[in-house]
Scaffold this motif. Structure first.
Motif, PDB file in Angstrom:
ATOM      1  N   SER A  56       0.829  -1.203   0.000  1.00 37.52           N
ATOM      2  CA  SER A  56       0.000   0.000   0.000  1.00 37.52           C
ATOM      3  C   SER A  56       0.864   1.254   0.000  1.00 37.52           C
ATOM      4  CB  SER A  56      -0.926  -0.003   1.218  1.00 37.52           C
ATOM      5  OG  SER A  56      -1.810  -1.097   1.167  1.00 37.52           O
ATOM      6  N   TRP A  57       1.979   1.208   0.745  1.00 37.09           N
ATOM      7  CA  TRP A  57       2.896   2.347   0.761  1.00 37.09           C
ATOM      8  C   TRP A  57       3.447   2.605  -0.647  1.00 37.09           C
ATOM      9  CZ3 TRP A  57       8.180   2.213  -0.433  1.00 37.09           C
ATOM     10  CH2 TRP A  57       8.845   3.437  -0.256  1.00 37.09           C
ATOM     11  N   ARG A  58       3.855   1.560  -1.349  1.00 38.12           N
ATOM     12  CA  ARG A  58       4.384   1.740  -2.698  1.00 38.12           C
ATOM     13  C   ARG A  58       3.321   2.289  -3.640  1.00 38.12           C
ATOM     14  NH1 ARG A  58       5.575  -0.498  -7.718  1.00 38.12           N
ATOM     15  NH2 ARG A  58       4.136  -2.245  -7.486  1.00 38.12           N
ATOM     16  N   PHE A  59       2.080   1.877  -3.443  1.00 40.59           N
ATOM     17  CA  PHE A  59       0.985   2.417  -4.254  1.00 40.59           C
ATOM     18  C   PHE A  59       0.877   3.927  -4.076  1.00 40.59           C
ATOM     19  CE2 PHE A  59      -3.435   3.838  -4.517  1.00 40.59           C
ATOM     20  CZ  PHE A  59      -3.749   3.484  -5.814  1.00 40.59           C
ATOM     21  N   LYS A  78      13.190  -4.419   3.215  1.00 38.43           N
ATOM     22  CA  LYS A  78      13.250  -5.758   2.605  1.00 38.43           C
ATOM     23  C   LYS A  78      12.256  -5.871   1.448  1.00 38.43           C
ATOM     24  CE  LYS A  78      14.636 -10.147   2.561  1.00 38.43           C
ATOM     25  NZ  LYS A  78      13.669 -10.771   1.661  1.00 38.43           N
ATOM     26  N   PHE A  79      11.103  -5.277   1.609  1.00 36.92           N
ATOM     27  CA  PHE A  79      10.090  -5.289   0.554  1.00 36.92           C
ATOM     28  C   PHE A  79      10.625  -4.612  -0.703  1.00 36.92           C
ATOM     29  CE2 PHE A  79       6.806  -3.013  -1.753  1.00 36.92           C
ATOM     30  CZ  PHE A  79       5.871  -3.993  -2.007  1.00 36.92           C
ATOM     31  N   VAL A  80      11.226  -3.425  -0.543  1.00 34.16           N
ATOM     32  CA  VAL A  80      11.763  -2.690  -1.689  1.00 34.16           C
ATOM     33  C   VAL A  80      12.909  -3.464  -2.327  1.00 34.16           C
ATOM     34  CG1 VAL A  80      12.959  -0.588  -2.404  1.00 34.16           C
ATOM     35  CG2 VAL A  80      11.011  -0.446  -0.841  1.00 34.16           C
ATOM     36  N   GLN A  81      13.758  -4.055  -1.488  1.00 30.70           N
ATOM     37  CA  GLN A  81      14.859  -4.868  -2.003  1.00 30.70           C
ATOM     38  C   GLN A  81      14.330  -6.014  -2.866  1.00 30.70           C
ATOM     39  OE1 GLN A  81      17.516  -6.456   0.977  1.00 30.70           O
ATOM     40  NE2 GLN A  81      18.335  -7.997  -0.413  1.00 30.70           N
ATOM     41  N   ASP A  82      13.341  -6.722  -2.351  1.00 31.29           N
ATOM     42  CA  ASP A  82      12.776  -7.860  -3.084  1.00 31.29           C
ATOM     43  C   ASP A  82      12.103  -7.397  -4.375  1.00 31.29           C
ATOM     44  OD1 ASP A  82      13.667  -9.514  -1.088  1.00 31.29           O
ATOM     45  OD2 ASP A  82      11.713  -9.741  -0.116  1.00 31.29           O
ATOM     46  N   TYR A  83      11.435  -6.256  -4.313  1.00 29.19           N
ATOM     47  CA  TYR A  83      10.757  -5.724  -5.500  1.00 29.19           C
ATOM     48  C   TYR A  83      11.770  -5.332  -6.571  1.00 29.19           C
ATOM     49  CZ  TYR A  83       8.301  -2.427  -8.515  1.00 29.19           C
ATOM     50  OH  TYR A  83       7.802  -1.755  -9.606  1.00 29.19           O
ATOM     51  N   MET A  84      12.815  -4.606  -6.174  1.00 31.15           N
ATOM     52  CA  MET A  84      13.781  -4.095  -7.139  1.00 31.15           C
ATOM     53  C   MET A  84      14.652  -5.200  -7.733  1.00 31.15           C
ATOM     54  SD  MET A  84      13.163  -0.874  -7.419  1.00 31.15           S
ATOM     55  CE  MET A  84      14.571  -0.478  -8.464  1.00 31.15           C
ATOM     56  N   THR A  85      14.961  -6.226  -6.954  1.00 23.99           N
ATOM     57  CA  THR A  85      15.863  -7.279  -7.423  1.00 23.99           C
ATOM     58  C   THR A  85      15.107  -8.519  -7.914  1.00 23.99           C
ATOM     59  OG1 THR A  85      16.096  -8.189  -5.181  1.00 23.99           O
ATOM     60  CG2 THR A  85      17.696  -6.519  -5.871  1.00 23.99           C
ATOM     61  N   GLY A  86      13.794  -8.552  -7.691  1.00 25.84           N
ATOM     62  CA  GLY A  86      12.985  -9.682  -8.130  1.00 25.84           C
ATOM     63  C   GLY A  86      12.307  -9.403  -9.461  1.00 25.84           C
ATOM     64  N   ASN A  87      11.184 -10.067  -9.686  1.00 28.19           N
ATOM     65  CA  ASN A  87      10.486  -9.946 -10.961  1.00 28.19           C
ATOM     66  C   ASN A  87       9.558  -8.742 -11.039  1.00 28.19           C
ATOM     67  OD1 ASN A  87      11.642 -12.314 -12.006  1.00 28.19           O
ATOM     68  ND2 ASN A  87      10.091 -13.595 -11.009  1.00 28.19           N
ATOM     69  N   GLY A  88       9.174  -8.179  -9.883  1.00 26.82           N
ATOM     70  CA  GLY A  88       8.176  -7.116  -9.869  1.00 26.82           C
ATOM     71  C   GLY A  88       8.596  -5.872 -10.629  1.00 26.82           C
ATOM     72  N   TYR A  89       9.794  -5.392 -10.350  1.00 20.70           N
ATOM     73  CA  TYR A  89      10.281  -4.166 -10.977  1.00 20.70           C
ATOM     74  C   TYR A  89      10.377  -4.318 -12.488  1.00 20.70           C
ATOM     75  CZ  TYR A  89      13.490  -0.274 -11.990  1.00 20.70           C
ATOM     76  OH  TYR A  89      14.086   0.844 -12.501  1.00 20.70           O
TER      77      TYR A  89
END
Length: 266
Positions: A56-59, A78-89
């Protein structure tokens, strides 16, 4: 005379109205024993674990509802790390590129060389993720000295989705303008990095000059777009990871916001 069926419907509707008008209704998500309660309204609460909160914060960040912010919340690093280095970004960036390409294909290129597209550079064409991996994925306050040292290396990789869009725009006949908040002193390393990452044949690279120092990004970029328009160019599209890349005046016909939950530039 009412039928028996109609009377039953009225009675049932009345019961539902009575139940749902009461103030004890709550919406819960996740573990009911969690202490992460966020108030939604005077009579509704939602239980948020860190992952849901950070989604929700990223939204709010991407929609610009969050406004000015300086650091990624501690619970979301950790959420941002996973987002940026995973498939989401990558997936989000690809959809932005596809939407941009779809719009570009509808533009009637005039052939006079005045159909333009404006790109920001950092986190739009080039990725500074190697730098932010070493600096907390946005959880540390921005350090201009260490960032400039990284820029001077001229090793930021291209965002693959943006590079594909860039090449497609050139193929279609757009003139590409690169409009960055970097300073004029970084022109050589910026050009070197762009070439190193696969970018070629831009019309102009615009950087902050002495008269631009201290201006808000939105003001500076609006003024530079206005200068481009004054030369007779038609800005059909604009791409950037910050709202300040896209808002203001001398706006493109369509603007495309790339994801960036690591930092905010006004």
């Amino acid at each position: 005379m009412f039928s028996g069926h109609f009377v039953l419907v009225l009675l049932f509707s009345g019961l539902l109205s009575g139940v749902f008008s009461q103030s004890f209704i709550r919406i819960w998500s996740g573990n009911r024993n969690s202490e992460n309660l966020d108030l939604i309204s005077s009579d509704r609460k939602i239980l948020r674990d860190d992952n849901l909160y950070c989604e929700s914060w990223r939204f709010t960040v991407e929609t610009n509802d969050a406004g000015l912010w300086e650091e990624v919340p501690k619970r979301c690093v950790k959420f941002v790390q996973d987002y940026m280095t995973g498939n989401g970004y990558g997936s989000d960036s690809e959809l932005v590129s596809e939407d941009s390409s779809s719009f570009a294909a509808t533009v009637n290129i005039s052939g006079d060389g005045k159909d333009a597209w404006v790109f920001d550079i950092d986190e739009t064409l080039l990725s500074n993720l190697p730098y932010y991996k070493l600096h907390g994925f946005g959880s540390e306050l921005f350090n201009e000295t260490t960032f400039d040292e990284w820029v001077d290396l001229a090793k930021a990789p291209a965002l693959p989705e943006s590079l594909r869009l860039y090449k497609e725009l050139l193929r279609l006949g757009f003139k590409v303008f690169l409009l960055t908040g970097r300073g004029e002193a970084q022109r050589n390393v910026t050009e070197k990095n762009l070439l190193f990452s696969g970018y070629r044949n831009w019309e102009r690279l615009i950087l902050r000059g002495p008269s631009d120092v201290g201006k808000l990004a939105e003001v500076y970029k609006s003024e530079k777009r206005s200068d481009v328009e004054a030369e007779g160019y038609r800005i059909h599209g604009s791409s950037g990871d910050q709202w300040s890349d896209l808002l203001g005046f001398a706006l493109a016909k369509r603007s495309f916001k790339l994801p960036n939950p690591m930092y905010y530039i006004a």
